[in-house]
Design a protein around this motif. Structure first.
Motif, PDB file in Angstrom:
ATOM      1  N   ARG A   1      -3.530   2.891  -3.701  1.00  0.00           N
ATOM      2  CA  ARG A   1      -2.920   2.059  -4.753  1.00  0.00           C
ATOM      3  C   ARG A   1      -2.818   2.838  -6.060  1.00  0.00           C
ATOM      4  O   ARG A   1      -1.834   2.720  -6.803  1.00  0.00           O
TER       5      ARG A   1
ATOM      6  N   THR B   1      -8.126   2.747   0.501  1.00  0.00           N
ATOM      7  CA  THR B   1      -7.002   1.878   0.156  1.00  0.00           C
ATOM      8  C   THR B   1      -6.809   1.821  -1.351  1.00  0.00           C
ATOM      9  O   THR B   1      -5.677   1.840  -1.848  1.00  0.00           O
ATOM     10  N   GLU B   2      -7.915   1.760  -2.083  1.00  0.00           N
ATOM     11  CA  GLU B   2      -7.818   1.739  -3.542  1.00  0.00           C
ATOM     12  C   GLU B   2      -7.221   3.056  -4.065  1.00  0.00           C
ATOM     13  O   GLU B   2      -6.427   3.060  -5.012  1.00  0.00           O
TER      14      GLU B   2
ATOM     15  N   GLU C   1       0.881  -1.136   0.000  1.00  0.00           N
ATOM     16  CA  GLU C   1       0.000   0.000   0.000  1.00  0.00           C
ATOM     17  C   GLU C   1       0.920   1.187   0.000  1.00  0.00           C
ATOM     18  O   GLU C   1       1.892   1.237   0.696  1.00  0.00           O
TER      19      GLU C   1
END
Length: 257
Positions: free
Chosen positions: A251, A247-248, A37
């Protein structure tokens, strides 16, 4: 013209100590997550003997660079739009024509394009990262590991099992954890001195070193990762259902870099 005082960008002791750590990376910190991450690597990351930004696990370690502390911006020069007087006091926002910047400068403030400090994604990331790193340092302190030491040790433990029988090289580990190769070498020597890993010549490449975690290193990594992940769970709990989207987004930022 004299700019007005800047608001506190750090908000925590994290930044003040980052440069003194022998390191920190980014991302989460579980074996399965060490792949990275993203974390924001701060201006002092090169001085740490390492912290990958982002989270810090074996599988996510690819981001552990650390965020610099509250004084780093003053040392390296803050970009317009960060921790500025103009932002904190709410200068007119830029509409694409530069009007907000002109207005702020005309009043003797910073020529920022933001109408308030809370509109700056960079400043918000700075503040939150400082708080997160302070929490992680406290969580890892009982294990005698700095953040970057933890990220590299956990990442090595993960990679050694996931990529066996292929040897794990220092370069592979640094790429996985998104850490500076020279800093990585310094941190690995410190971990080797503690008996947590070994470094040996590569069987086919005289320029490379292969790494192996010792039983003591594996036990310490597994104990520390539980504490680091519990710290993450508590820190990010306010996001609730928005946590997966957050979190996406991390990324996406990591991939863009």
């Amino acid at each position: 013209m004299t700019p007005r005082p800047r608001p506190n960008a750090g908000g925590s002791a994290a930044g003040r100590d980052a440069g003194r750590d022998t390191g920190e990376p980014a991302g989460r910190h579980s074996a399965a997550q060490a792949s990275g991450e993203g974390s924001a690597a701060g201006p002092t990351a090169g001085r740490d003997t390492g912290e990958p930004a982002g989270h810090h696990s074996a599988a996510q370690a690819s981001g552990d660079g650390s965020a610099a502390g509250p004084t780093a911006g003053r040392d390296t020069g803050e970009p317009a739009g960060h921790h500025s007087a103009a932002q904190a006091s709410g200068e007119d926002s830029a509409d694409g024509s530069g009007g907000g910047r002109d207005a702020g400068e005309a009043r003797g403030g910073l020529a920022t394009g933001h109408s308030s400090a809370d509109e700056s994604a960079g400043l918000l990331l700075w503040q939150v990262t400082n708080r997160w790193q302070a929490a992680q340092r406290a969580a890892l302190k009982p294990y005698g590991l700095t953040h970057v030491q933890f990220v590299l040790l956990a990442s090595l433990t993960y990679l050694q099992a996931a990529e066996a029988p292929a040897p794990v090289t220092q370069r592979r580990l640094a790429d996985h954890a998104a850490t500076d190769p020279m800093m990585t070498s310094q941190v690995l020597r410190a971990l080797e001195a503690r008996g947590l890993l070994t470094r040996e010549p590569h069987p086919h490449d005289a320029r490379a070193r292969t790494l192996s975690v010792t039983p003591e290193g594996r036990a310490l990594a597994n104990a520390a990762v539980a504490a680091a992940e519990a710290c993450d769970a508590a820190f990010f709990a306010p996001l609730a259902a928005a946590a997966p989207a957050f979190t996406e987004a991390l990324r996406a930022l990591r991939s863009a870099g």
